[in-house]
Design a protein around this motif. Structure first.
Motif, PDB file in Angstrom:
ATOM      1  N   UNK A 144     112.615  49.166  46.931  1.00 48.33           N
ATOM      2  CA  UNK A 144     113.335  49.930  45.864  1.00 48.33           C
ATOM      3  C   UNK A 144     113.270  49.455  44.478  1.00 48.33           C
ATOM      4  N   UNK A 145     113.548  50.375  44.208  1.00 45.25           N
ATOM      5  CA  UNK A 145     113.744  49.619  42.025  1.00 45.25           C
ATOM      6  C   UNK A 145     115.158  50.151  41.890  1.00 45.25           C
ATOM      7  N   UNK A 146     116.009  49.287  41.352  1.00 49.69           N
ATOM      8  CA  UNK A 146     117.396  49.925  40.804  1.00 49.69           C
ATOM      9  C   UNK A 146     117.469  49.658  38.789  1.00 49.69           C
ATOM     10  N   UNK A 147     117.556  50.585  38.509  1.00 49.50           N
ATOM     11  CA  UNK A 147     118.561  50.728  37.093  1.00 49.50           C
ATOM     12  C   UNK A 147     119.658  49.561  36.318  1.00 49.50           C
ATOM     13  N   UNK A 148     119.192  48.517  35.667  1.00 55.51           N
ATOM     14  CA  UNK A 148     119.717  47.502  35.258  1.00 55.51           C
ATOM     15  C   UNK A 148     121.002  47.879  34.844  1.00 55.51           C
ATOM     16  N   UNK A 149     121.519  48.436  34.176  1.00 58.90           N
ATOM     17  CA  UNK A 149     122.530  49.884  33.342  1.00 58.90           C
ATOM     18  C   UNK A 149     123.348  50.729  34.573  1.00 58.90           C
ATOM     19  N   UNK A 150     123.140  50.852  35.538  1.00 60.86           N
ATOM     20  CA  UNK A 150     123.454  50.743  36.630  1.00 60.86           C
ATOM     21  C   UNK A 150     124.088  49.816  38.152  1.00 60.86           C
ATOM     22  N   UNK A 151     122.962  48.976  38.479  1.00 58.57           N
ATOM     23  CA  UNK A 151     123.222  48.378  39.861  1.00 58.57           C
ATOM     24  C   UNK A 151     122.404  46.798  39.691  1.00 58.57           C
ATOM     25  N   UNK A 152     123.037  45.881  39.278  1.00 60.05           N
ATOM     26  CA  UNK A 152     122.006  44.799  39.176  1.00 60.05           C
ATOM     27  C   UNK A 152     121.833  43.778  41.070  1.00 60.05           C
ATOM     28  N   UNK A 153     120.925  43.627  41.061  1.00 62.44           N
ATOM     29  CA  UNK A 153     121.226  42.814  42.585  1.00 62.44           C
ATOM     30  C   UNK A 153     121.188  41.354  42.614  1.00 62.44           C
ATOM     31  N   UNK A 154     121.098  40.528  43.817  1.00 66.73           N
ATOM     32  CA  UNK A 154     120.541  39.448  43.980  1.00 66.73           C
ATOM     33  C   UNK A 154     120.116  38.299  44.651  1.00 66.73           C
ATOM     34  N   UNK A 155     121.093  37.735  45.145  1.00 72.42           N
ATOM     35  CA  UNK A 155     120.173  37.151  46.209  1.00 72.42           C
ATOM     36  C   UNK A 155     119.931  37.859  47.638  1.00 72.42           C
ATOM     37  N   UNK A 169     121.584  41.864  50.735  1.00 71.72           N
ATOM     38  CA  UNK A 169     121.540  41.304  49.349  1.00 71.72           C
ATOM     39  C   UNK A 169     122.327  41.742  48.908  1.00 71.72           C
ATOM     40  N   UNK A 170     123.074  41.272  47.195  1.00 66.08           N
ATOM     41  CA  UNK A 170     124.049  41.270  47.056  1.00 66.08           C
ATOM     42  C   UNK A 170     124.222  42.922  46.011  1.00 66.08           C
ATOM     43  N   UNK A 171     124.579  43.469  45.922  1.00 69.18           N
ATOM     44  CA  UNK A 171     125.316  44.739  45.015  1.00 69.18           C
ATOM     45  C   UNK A 171     125.808  44.878  44.175  1.00 69.18           C
ATOM     46  N   UNK A 172     125.248  44.675  42.944  1.00 70.74           N
ATOM     47  CA  UNK A 172     126.517  44.861  41.796  1.00 70.74           C
ATOM     48  C   UNK A 172     126.088  46.232  41.549  1.00 70.74           C
TER      49      UNK A 172
END
Lengths: 1250, 121
Positions: A144-155, A169-172
């Motif tokens: 998957x690819x997320x746009x950082x202006x909308x979503x950032x992923x983590x551990x 995984x972390x979903x912000x």
């Protein structure tokens, strides 16, 4: 005292056919956990985010990130060596860097990896498949690819499910306002190729706007899936607190239980983050994580804290010192509310483990004079520390010097106190009014304790600098220490009384050879000043006072420090003098004498309470305490940095920021402070530490026991020994060995991977080099030794960081050696003892297989290096009690480590060992009681009597086949045939020392003196006793004195009497009586004078006047005639010495052979007190000396029953006569022969034929 | 007769001479003053050297053997005695036969020494 063997093993050893075996196990005296860690390499690139598993082949495998690429660190199947391989190069996805990853073993033994890569715009999840050693099987494929202006992923984290795999995984959600935080999940089939769409994991009850991070999935043997994560469960801007929570799914991750907290960190000083879980073979698990600690605390409830009887337990702190060389902090505690400024305790804190290592107190051992405590009113004025030393001075100018290494305390008394039972014990110094206050400074490089005295009264406004050599011992006769003067008493530059009532600080800058005195007046009219002297010469360098430096603050400055010819000090502002600009930090350029001021930016106030200034960070910053927290002033860019409750999480439990004292570790950026200083201070009384950069995280773990399908969680323990780690990962292997990899952040913030494991006790027998000997050496009076040679030196080379076995032969590790036999296919072992690794030697070369030679000795090998300043002074103490003290307190043994036998010649002892080492103490005991120290094969230490009359322990006369060779050899014996032992008894005898000059007496006598007496004491304290005093007349009243020569007669000088208690004598001086002359001449003057007054006839008048003049002249000569005297009083000082005893023992046989020649050896024995004791020791010694002349050597087939101290019986090889041998030395060798080579399993004996 | 193999290479020609493969008893007799004692340290394949010889062999076989040595790794040796052995090639030597030309077809006195690391099966 032979070894009791297993019966089967003994039978086999007694036989003719042997199958010898040897086992060597490496272990440690220290427990495996907490881990200290080993680095994988010395690379400087950051290595982060490890995630580890144990592969079904036995290999260890861990992903990690370096320079944005993804790597695999893996081991061989035997888990002996690490290898690393890059499995994903971020060059393949331009602009992206790998952030973190998780891995899992697939059903085909390949490894599935999911990783997160980030660019400036996007976060992407990728999956890939690799082989067990990192060979790429299936290249990275985007999930998957997320746009950082909308979503950032983590551990992220992976686990198995019944049908494939689960990813969390972390979903912000950064598009929400405020941000929302979720844990997302995806599933995948067993191919690890087709991922489902994402959905959030329901975490009922958790707040969506609070962060949830570091998910850790774990599927247990029963199929339940646990998800551990850290959650921001409390937040008060700017403070955050996280705890570990967990949820459970019993339906392969479809639904989850309500979150429950695993950890319970309660305030903002620490959080629990980044969990990792692993399961043992029995189903129990361990959850490891990092405790993110922002503040370390020590208080009165901390283990090791101490308080003298009757004192307050309040943790008041007056001074703090950090000692870089030992990584220790010294804390001076006092200033209790009910006990004004008493010295209550001194704490020594081990910073590495953050524990109280030592606590000194008044009624401790060692302790200090009671004057320092409750009702002494001897309040603590100031302290100083350097190296192992801490010195504290009181208002009464008593000084205690604590040596924290040797646990000894020296007290310097500058004046006597009858009330507290001590007398002045310094010389070269007399206390005067200008010694009203004193500041001290320790210089470890010169071993000097500087004393800066200063007075405050109008008639005594002087200062003086002196020093004491702290290595100096008191004069053995006078008991005095010497005070040396560096700067003579010097008047204040203020003059008059303008410095009346003041504070003062002292600062030494050894690099710039300066000492800075800062004096601040604090009553009306008082002016302060700063004086700088050259340290090496004492000469005055600079003076700053408002009278001559108009820019200088009127009251002066305090806590002044010097750096690069600049002075920095605190200004305590006072209104009314037009000095509004003179607030905050005062800067004085001594080159130009310009004075400027910098005000901390933390507040705009008159006074900042700047204190305890110090130049830190290689001269870049000035660190200081203040009313507003810990302040750093940048010398370079003139900026301020503050650390207080506003930016150090959980710094104090109250809102107060005041810190009056501090200390600092430059290399770690750790600040030590407290805001408890003043009496009755109502705030947080903890001593705290925090770091200005980096973190103080510490790995922790909680064990959980599987019971009834659920886990019972245990208590938290330290997983790591050292702070500064992050992102740990753990895994149990099939042998239930716990493996741990983590990122360690060093002081330069470089991040390096470290690893460690528990149960690190490998059996390395398979590596013993065939054809080389495993040798064990025992000898009476020496440490036992074990040496052997191993193949694969590359594995054991301590410098090979990629070897998992590299740490096992580090100096100080333990080697356990066992020998035995294989009997009927079963191995029977007999332990041979524990040995400490002392040395290893490796030689790599192309033409040879690398081998490593290991040399080890028993645990007493370090005893000769363990210095003992002073033991307890034992009086009438049992040997077992003394050994308990020595072995536990000095050698660090536990009760289980030793056993002290009841000796037939035992008796109580009167002894105190001073300035010696532990080995020498043991040697004293062994020599006196005729025993030798021995580490037995079971690993316990004991004393074994040298009993030459003991029963035969092993009879070889019926087993002559055991003897390989025989060789009487008395080369090392001596001709000594008499031993004389001398000792001191416990009774004192009076003795007279040689005559010496005791004191002097001098003075003058005149016409008024007929006789006078002088009482002359033999010492100032009137306690010294002297016998047979005599007068040595240096100058007699008869010598050239007008008193005698003018008028004739004879004087007399002599000792009239002596005191009954022999503490003084009375000197009598007798002179001719001249008063009659004076009277006669006075009468003549009166008579002739009267005659002259009423005279009317010229002739008679003239005669009367002349006679009056003559009488007057004679009178003047009589009344002005004096005689000087000067005497030395000599005598024999009276002392007391212990009575001396002695006894001898003779080898009459040898004396006879030598034609009556006696070769005698004498020695003093401190443990003998009577003739009987001396005789006992002499008899023991002569028996040994005689036995040594009958030394024989032989080799025999090894028998594990035999050990040193045994008496064994063999047959003479020619005469077959039985010979009893005391085994004084045993060298046991095991050689497994190479194919076609020679083997060995033998005992080499050196003994004494009895 | 079974054909031997070493690693992935099956010998085109079995060697003309080879050390007998059998476990060796590691024994040390100690002669004492009164007699003799025996020490047995076990029975081992490991550590044995196995010499494999070809009086003459084709250059192609020689080159295969050289390639095996160049691999610089442990090999599985299958001599056809019912066991397989993990071995290391300690040495490989031979002599030219007739000429050194690259087109030459034979080598002579080829000798390879193996050391048994362990019994694989």
């Amino acid at each position: 005292m032979s070894v009791t063997l297993d019966a089967t093993l003994k039978s086999a050893l007694d036989g003719l056919n042997h199958h010898p075996i040897c086992k060597i196990v490496s272990t440690s005296l220290a427990s495996d956990i907490p881990f200290d860690g080993q680095l994988f390499n010395s690379q400087t690139a950051d290595e982060t985010d490890p995630d580890m598993l144990v592969h079904s082949t036995g290999r260890l495998a861990s992903t990690f990130v370096r320079s944005g690429d993804l790597y695999l660190m893996y081991s061989d199947e035997a888990r002996t060596t690490w290898y690393e391989v890059r499995i994903f190069d971020n060059a393949g996805i331009s602009g992206f860097s790998v952030i973190n990853a998780s891995l899992i073993e697939l059903s085909n033994a390949n490894i599935g990896v999911v990783f997160l890569a980030r660019s400036a715009t996007y976060d992407r999840l990728y999956s890939m498949i690799i082989g067990p050693i990192g060979t790429v099987v299936s290249a990275a494929s985007q999930i998957v690819q997320e746009t950082l202006t909308s979503v950032s992923l983590g551990a992220l984290s992976l686990c198995e499910t019944a049908t494939g795999f689960l990813l969390a995984y972390k979903y912000r959600d950064v598009a929400a306002s405020p941000d929302n935080y979720y844990l997302y999940k995806r599933t995948c089939n067993t191919s690890f190729a087709s991922w489902s769409s994402a959905s959030s994991i329901t975490l009922t009850g958790l707040i969506s706007t609070r962060d949830k991070d570091h998910p850790e999935l774990f599927r247990n043997q029963a199929g339940a899936i646990y998800l551990f994560f850290d959650y921001l469960d409390d937040y008060v801007d700017p403070n955050e607190r996280r705890n570990i929570f967990y949820v459970i799914s019993s339906d392969e991750g479809a639904t989850w239980t309500i979150p429950a907290a695993l950890t319970s960190y309660g305030d903002f000083s620490a959080s629990a983050v980044s969990p990792s879980v692993s399961e043992k073979t029995n189903g129990d698990i361990v959850i490891a994580y990092h405790a993110q600690i922002s503040v370390l605390k020590i208080g009165s409830s901390t283990t090791g804290y101490c308080t003298s009887s009757g004192e307050t337990t309040d943790n008041h702190i007056t001074d703090i010192f950090y000692i870089a060389s030992s990584n220790k902090v010294y804390i001076v505690g006092g200033a209790a509310a009910t006990n004004t400024d008493a010295l209550l305790r001194v704490l020594v804190i081990d910073v590495a483990t953050w524990t109280i290592e030592k606590c000194y107190k008044q009624d401790g051992s060692p302790g200090w004079n009671a004057r320092w405590s409750s009702d002494g009113m001897n309040y603590t004025q100031q302290a100083t520390a350097a190296g192992d030393y801490l010195a504290i001075i009181s208002k009464s100018r008593d000084i205690i010097l604590i040596n924290t290494q040797t646990d000894t305390i020296v007290e310097y008394h500058l004046q006597s106190s009858a009330l507290y039972g001590y007398t002045k014990n310094v010389s070269g110094f007399t206390l005067g009014v200008y010694h009203d206050y004193c500041q001290i400074y320790l210089d470890a490089t010169t071993d000097r304790l500087y004393l800066f005295f200063h007075g405050e009264y109008a008639t005594a406004e002087k200062y003086q600098l002196c020093w004491i050599d702290i290595t100096e011992t008191a004069d053995p006769i006078t008991g005095l220490y010497t005070i040396h003067e560096l700067i003579a008493p010097t008047y204040y530059p203020t003059g008059g009384s303008i410095a009346y009532d003041h504070d003062a600080t002292i600062h030494f800058n050894l690099t710039e050879d300066k000492v800075v005195f800062s004096v601040r007046g604090w009553t009306a009219g008082a002016k302060g000043f700063v004086r700088v002297h050259v340290l090496s010469t004492g000469s005055l360098y600079k003076t700053y006072i408002i009278d001559t430096n108009v820019g200088f603050p009127r009251r002066g400055i305090m806590w002044t420090v010097l750096h690069n010819d600049m002075l920095y000090g605190n200004v305590e502002y006072e209104s009314g003098y037009g000095q509004e600009e003179r607030r905050g930090l005062c800067l004085i350029n001594m080159s130009s004498d310009t004075i400027t001021f910098e005000r901390p930016t933390v507040a705009t106030v008159n006074d900042y309470g700047l204190a305890d200034l110090r130049v830190v960070d290689s001269g870049i910053n000035i660190l200081m305490a203040s009313y507003y927290g810990v302040l750093f002033y940048s010398i370079v860019d003139k900026t301020w940095n503050v650390f207080n409750n506003d930016n150090v999480q959980g710094m104090f439990t109250d809102a107060e920021d005041f810190v009056p004292r501090l200390a600092y570790n430059e290399s770690t950026g750790m600040v030590f402070t407290s805001h408890c200083y003043l009496q009755s201070y109502p705030y947080d009384k903890n001593f705290i530490a925090f770091v200005t950069t980096g973190n103080m995280s510490l790995g922790k773990y909680i064990p959980a026991t599987l019971s009834g399908g659920s886990y019972s969680f245990g208590t938290e323990s330290d997983l790591h020994l050292y702070r500064g780690g992050e992102n740990l990962t753990i895994a149990y292997d099939a042998n239930n060995v716990l493996w741990n990899i983590w990122t360690q952040v060093d002081t330069s913030l470089e991040k390096s991977l470290m690893w460690d494991r528990d149960n690190f006790n490998p059996d390395i027998s398979d590596y013993i080099l065939a054809g080389s000997a495993v040798t064990l050496n025992w000898e009476v009076g020496k440490t036992a030794k074990a040496s052997f040679t191993l193949s694969r030196a590359d594995l054991f080379d301590v410098s090979n960081s990629m070897s998992i076995y590299a740490p096992i032969f580090k100096k100080g590790r333990i080697v356990e050696v066992s020998l035995g036999e294989t009997i009927g296919g079963v191995d029977y072992w007999q332990a041979q003892g524990q040995f400490v690794v002392c040395a290893t030697r490796v030689d790599y070369r192309r033409t040879a297989h690398p081998v490593i030679e290991i040399e080890s000795e028993d645990r007493s090998v370090m005893w000769s290096e363990m210095m003992v300043t002073a033991t307890t002074g034992y009086r009438n103490a049992a040997l077992s009690d003394i050994m308990d003290d020595i072995l536990q307190d000095i050698a660090g043994l536990t009760v289980a480590d030793y056993s002290i036998p009841s000796l037939t010649n035992g008796h109580t002892l009167y002894i105190q060992w001073i300035d010696t080492d532990l080995a020498a103490i043991i040697e004293d005991i062994c020599q006196h009681f005729g025993v030798f120290a021995h580490w037995q094969v079971d690993g316990t230490w004991t004393l074994v009597p040298i009993d030459l009359d003991a029963a035969v322990a092993h009879d070889y006369t019926t087993a002559q086949s055991k003897i390989l060779n025989f060789g009487p050899d008395d080369r090392y014996s001596s001709f000594i045939n008499q031993i004389r032992v001398i000792c001191e008894g416990q009774d004192f005898l009076e003795v007279l020392w040689d005559e010496e000059r005791i004191t002097q007496l001098s003075g003058v006598v005149g016409f008024w003196t007929k006789q006078e007496t002088h009482t002359v004491y033999y010492s100032d304290d009137r306690a010294r006793t002297v016998r047979y005093p005599r007068l040595d007349i240096i100058q007699s009243i008869n010598d050239f004195s007008p008193l005698i020569s003018l008028l004739g007669g004879q004087g007399d000088e002599y000792i009239q009497s002596t005191a009954e208690d022999e503490t003084y004598c009375i000197v009598k001086i007798e002179a001719p009586n001249r008063a009659i002359y004076a009277f006669a001449f006075a009468a003549a003057i009166a008579g002739f004078g009267a005659a002259a007054l009423y005279c009317e006839v010229r002739f008679y008048c003239g005669v009367s006047i002349m006679l009056t003049n003559l009488a007057l002249s004679a009178f003047i000569q009589v009344v002005t005639a004096v005689a000087n005297f000067k005497y030395d009083i000599w005598g024999q000082p009276i002392g007391h010495e212990k009575q001396t005893y002695q006894a001898t023992a003779d080898d009459t046989e040898l004396q006879q052979q030598l034609g009556g020649q006696v070769v005698s050896q004498h020695f003093n024995d401190a443990l003998s007190y009577t003739v009987a004791h001396c005789q006992m020791v002499a008899d023991q010694e002569i028996a040994v000396v005689s036995a040594q002349r009958n030394r024989i050597t032989f080799d025999k087939v090894a028998h594990l029953q035999d050990e040193i101290g045994d008496i064994i019986k063999i047959s003479h090889p020619i005469s077959s006569q039985a010979v009893d041998v005391f085994v004084a030395k045993l060298k046991r060798s095991f050689v497994r022969p190479p194919i076609g080579g020679q083997g060995q399993f033998s005992d080499g004996i050196e003994g004494w034929r009895l | 007769m079974a054909t031997m193999s070493l690693g992935t290479y099956t010998f085109a020609h079995n060697p003309s001479d080879m050390t007998m493969l059998k476990p060796r008893r590691i024994i040390h007799p100690a002669e004492t003053i009164g007699g003799v004692e025996f020490f047995s340290f076990g029975v081992f394949y490991a550590g044995q050297k196995v010499t494999v010889k070809w009086n003459y062999c084709p250059v192609a076989v020689w080159l295969e053997l050289v390639s095996l040595e160049d691999d610089d790794a442990s090999k599985v040796f299958t001599p056809g005695d019912g066991h397989t052995y993990n071995v290391q090639i300690l040495s490989l030597n031979g002599e030219y036969f007739a000429d050194t030309d690259t087109g030459a077809t034979w080598r002579k006195n080829v000798e390879m020494v193996l050391m048994i690391e362990s019994l694989a099966s």
